[in-house]
Motif scaffolding. Structure first.
Motif, PDB file in Angstrom:
ATOM      1  N   PRO A 110       1.213   6.716  -8.895  1.00 12.45           N
ATOM      2  CA  PRO A 110       1.649   6.594  -7.502  1.00 12.45           C
ATOM      3  C   PRO A 110       0.874   5.548  -6.707  1.00 12.45           C
ATOM      4  O   PRO A 110       1.422   4.938  -5.773  1.00 12.45           O
ATOM      5  N   ALA A 111      -0.372   5.302  -7.092  1.00 11.35           N
ATOM      6  CA  ALA A 111      -1.199   4.355  -6.353  1.00 11.35           C
ATOM      7  C   ALA A 111      -0.795   2.903  -6.599  1.00 11.35           C
ATOM      8  O   ALA A 111      -1.230   2.004  -5.867  1.00 11.35           O
ATOM      9  N   GLN A 112       0.069   2.659  -7.599  1.00 11.62           N
ATOM     10  CA  GLN A 112       0.427   1.291  -7.952  1.00 11.62           C
ATOM     11  C   GLN A 112       1.622   0.751  -7.166  1.00 11.62           C
ATOM     12  O   GLN A 112       2.031  -0.391  -7.370  1.00 11.62           O
ATOM     13  N   GLY A 113       2.175   1.552  -6.279  1.00  8.22           N
ATOM     14  CA  GLY A 113       3.261   1.056  -5.441  1.00  8.22           C
ATOM     15  C   GLY A 113       4.456   1.983  -5.408  1.00  8.22           C
ATOM     16  O   GLY A 113       4.567   2.918  -6.217  1.00  8.22           O
ATOM     17  N   PRO A 114       5.381   1.746  -4.487  1.00 11.63           N
ATOM     18  CA  PRO A 114       6.542   2.616  -4.326  1.00 11.63           C
ATOM     19  C   PRO A 114       7.591   2.413  -5.418  1.00 11.63           C
ATOM     20  O   PRO A 114       7.621   1.381  -6.099  1.00 11.63           O
ATOM     21  N   ILE A 115       8.463   3.419  -5.559  1.00 11.24           N
ATOM     22  CA  ILE A 115       9.591   3.372  -6.491  1.00 11.24           C
ATOM     23  C   ILE A 115      10.868   3.166  -5.674  1.00 11.24           C
ATOM     24  O   ILE A 115      11.106   3.863  -4.683  1.00 11.24           O
ATOM     25  N   HIS A 139      11.839   5.385  -2.338  1.00 16.38           N
ATOM     26  CA  HIS A 139      12.815   4.971  -1.331  1.00 16.38           C
ATOM     27  C   HIS A 139      14.199   4.937  -1.989  1.00 16.38           C
ATOM     28  O   HIS A 139      14.438   4.133  -2.890  1.00 16.38           O
ATOM     29  N   ARG A 140      15.077   5.792  -1.527  1.00 12.14           N
ATOM     30  CA  ARG A 140      16.431   5.843  -2.075  1.00 12.14           C
ATOM     31  C   ARG A 140      17.364   4.944  -1.263  1.00 12.14           C
ATOM     32  O   ARG A 140      17.427   5.055  -0.033  1.00 12.14           O
ATOM     33  N   ILE A 141      18.072   4.057  -1.959  1.00 12.23           N
ATOM     34  CA  ILE A 141      19.065   3.192  -1.336  1.00 12.23           C
ATOM     35  C   ILE A 141      20.437   3.573  -1.902  1.00 12.23           C
ATOM     36  O   ILE A 141      20.648   3.513  -3.109  1.00 12.23           O
TER      37      ILE A 141
END
Length: 232
Positions: A110-115, A139-141
């Motif tokens: 999780p510390a490596q960036g958002p999904i 982040h859901r698109i």
């Protein structure tokens, strides 16, 4: 064998060709029509990975998505094929939403960036919730809507005349639509004699208990095709 394929038009063609090559008589009756949304933009964030649970999520991407160099995680061969065709750095893991969530939890930090999660308006499982529970910024698109069919059309006549041996169902939503349309056209008795090939137990659970059904051993097309041997 006379088989009804219920997948959207975009997915039904290759499956139909494969079934016909095996000697089956195929009728395509899409239960969902995929409608990409207009004016969708992808936020410019330091994405660690892109998660996709359907090939439709790839097909509905806006042209200037900026994701070509970001690791893309798909659930299986079909979504992987679509992602690679779109020029994404893709790999397949898990087989379904839960399997993909488990892979991300076990292999990513999780510390490596958002999904970035690309999806339709309705999903079979809540990948976003699972990842957030594991501490990921997800982040859901929503890129597309899957619009349900309003009638069975020619397949209704085929059921009425006893001309369908099996129907392939790939999601709980498509199974629900199928059941609703069959019951609306008062074809439940005839449908009970058709073998329903279900991708998962969740798909089978939507159907009436009295209807004939078999469940794939794994959530992929190879396992679905293997079910055909159980209906002979």
């Amino acid at each position: 064998m006379r088989i009804a394929v219920t997948r959207p038009e975009e997915d039904a063609g290759p499956l139909r060709a494969r079934l016909e090559a095996l000697g089956h008589d195929v009728t395509v009756t899409p239960l969902l029509a995929i409608k990409p949304r207009d004016n969708v933009t992808i936020p410019s964030l330091p994405w660690q990975a892109v998660a996709v649970t359907s090939a439709n999520g790839i097909r509905a991407l806006p042209e200037a998505h900026g994701l070509a160099s970001i690791r893309t995680l798909t659930v299986g061969p079909q979504s992987l094929k679509a992602a690679l065709a779109a020029g994404l750095a893709a790999e397949a893991h898990g087989g379904d939403v839960n399997g993909l969530a488990a892979f991300i939890r076990n292999e990513l930090d999780p510390a490596q960036g958002p999904i970035l999660y690309l999806s339709g308006a309705e999903t079979a499982g809540d990948l976003e919730a699972q990842l957030k529970e594991a501490g990921f910024a997800c982040h859901r698109i929503v890129l597309y809507d899957a619009v349900p069919a309003q009638a069975l059309g020619e397949i209704g006549d085929a059921i009425r005349n006893g001309q369908i041996d099996a129907v392939m169902l790939y999601s709980p939503r498509s199974a629900k639509i199928w059941r609703g349309l069959v019951e609306a056209e008062i074809l439940g008795t005839q449908a009970a004699e058709i073998q329903h090939l279900c991708l998962s137990r969740n798909v089978a659970a939507v159907l009436p208990e009295a209807w004939k059904k078999v469940v794939a051993t794994s959530p992929d097309e190879a396992a679905m095709l293997a079910l055909l041997d159980q209906t002979r």
